[in-house]
Write a protein that holds these residues in place. Structure first.
Motif, PDB file in Angstrom:
ATOM      1  N   ARG A  37       0.906  -0.971   0.140  1.00 45.53           N
ATOM      2  CA  ARG A  37      -0.014  -0.049  -0.160  1.00 45.53           C
ATOM      3  C   ARG A  37       0.960   1.159  -0.115  1.00 45.53           C
ATOM      4  O   ARG A  37       0.876   2.030   1.038  1.00 45.53           O
ATOM      5  N   ASP A  38       1.516   1.488  -1.149  1.00 40.89           N
ATOM      6  CA  ASP A  38       2.670   2.512  -1.353  1.00 40.89           C
ATOM      7  C   ASP A  38       3.063   2.412  -2.567  1.00 40.89           C
ATOM      8  O   ASP A  38       3.211   1.411  -3.062  1.00 40.89           O
ATOM      9  N   ARG A  40       6.979   3.608  -4.111  1.00 38.97           N
ATOM     10  CA  ARG A  40       8.217   4.195  -3.588  1.00 38.97           C
ATOM     11  C   ARG A  40       8.941   4.654  -4.595  1.00 38.97           C
ATOM     12  O   ARG A  40      10.117   5.183  -4.480  1.00 38.97           O
ATOM     13  N   ARG A  88      -4.771   7.129  -3.309  1.00 45.18           N
ATOM     14  CA  ARG A  88      -4.135   6.014  -2.965  1.00 45.18           C
ATOM     15  C   ARG A  88      -3.173   5.356  -3.883  1.00 45.18           C
ATOM     16  O   ARG A  88      -3.701   5.276  -5.206  1.00 45.18           O
ATOM     17  N   GLU A  90      -0.516   2.073  -4.797  1.00 45.89           N
ATOM     18  CA  GLU A  90      -0.399   0.810  -4.479  1.00 45.89           C
ATOM     19  C   GLU A  90       0.511   0.150  -5.309  1.00 45.89           C
ATOM     20  O   GLU A  90       0.523   0.415  -6.579  1.00 45.89           O
ATOM     21  N   GLU A 134       8.421   1.455   6.472  1.00 47.05           N
ATOM     22  CA  GLU A 134       7.739   2.528   6.221  1.00 47.05           C
ATOM     23  C   GLU A 134       8.498   3.603   5.267  1.00 47.05           C
ATOM     24  O   GLU A 134       9.577   3.494   4.730  1.00 47.05           O
TER      25      GLU A 134
END
Length: 134
Positions: A37-38, A40, A88, A90, A134
């Motif tokens: 869920r990110d 990078r 959002r 992903e 994180e």
């Protein structure tokens, strides 16, 4: 060569699929389902619809030949895919383009390397724990 002969499917921990597609001439791509869920990655290619509300994100990476070593194949490039829906982000897939033959051990390495590339440890004993930083 028929589709059935060109595509192989592998499952890890009963939930994570890896597809290996023979492209001919000893070339293959390996598609690894991942989830984070990110997103990078900076400087990526973006394809959007719905006035930019929904997008596919693509980051092409040059593999480090000293880190990503396979038994009888060479990794030529890696493409990480993500999605954006509103605010959002992903990460959902990593594709590896290789030249040469792959063993089951190579495919397993690629599965776990995919998780590392997106900043996660990847599932080991528990398919729902990804160990993402994180």
């Amino acid at each position: 060569m028929s589709v059935e002969e060109r595509v192989s499917e592998y499952w890890f921990l009963d939930y994570y699929r890896v597809l290996v597609v023979d492209l001919g001439d000893g070339s293959r791509f390996i598609s690894v389902d991942v989830y984070r869920r990110d997103w990078r990655f900076k400087d990526c290619d973006i394809e959007c619809v719905g006035d930019g509300k929904y997008c596919l994100l693509y980051k092409t990476l040059k593999p480090d030949p000293s880190k990503y070593v396979l038994s009888r194949a060479r990794i030529e490039r890696i493409v990480v895919t993500g999605v954006k829906a509103s605010d959002r982000y992903e990460t959902v897939n990593v594709r590896w383009f290789v030249k040469g033959d792959l063993s089951y051990s190579d495919i397993e390495k690629i599965f776990y390397w995919s998780w590392e590339l997106i900043g996660c440890q990847g599932p080991r004993d528990n398919p729902w724990y990804h160990g993402c930083s994180e």
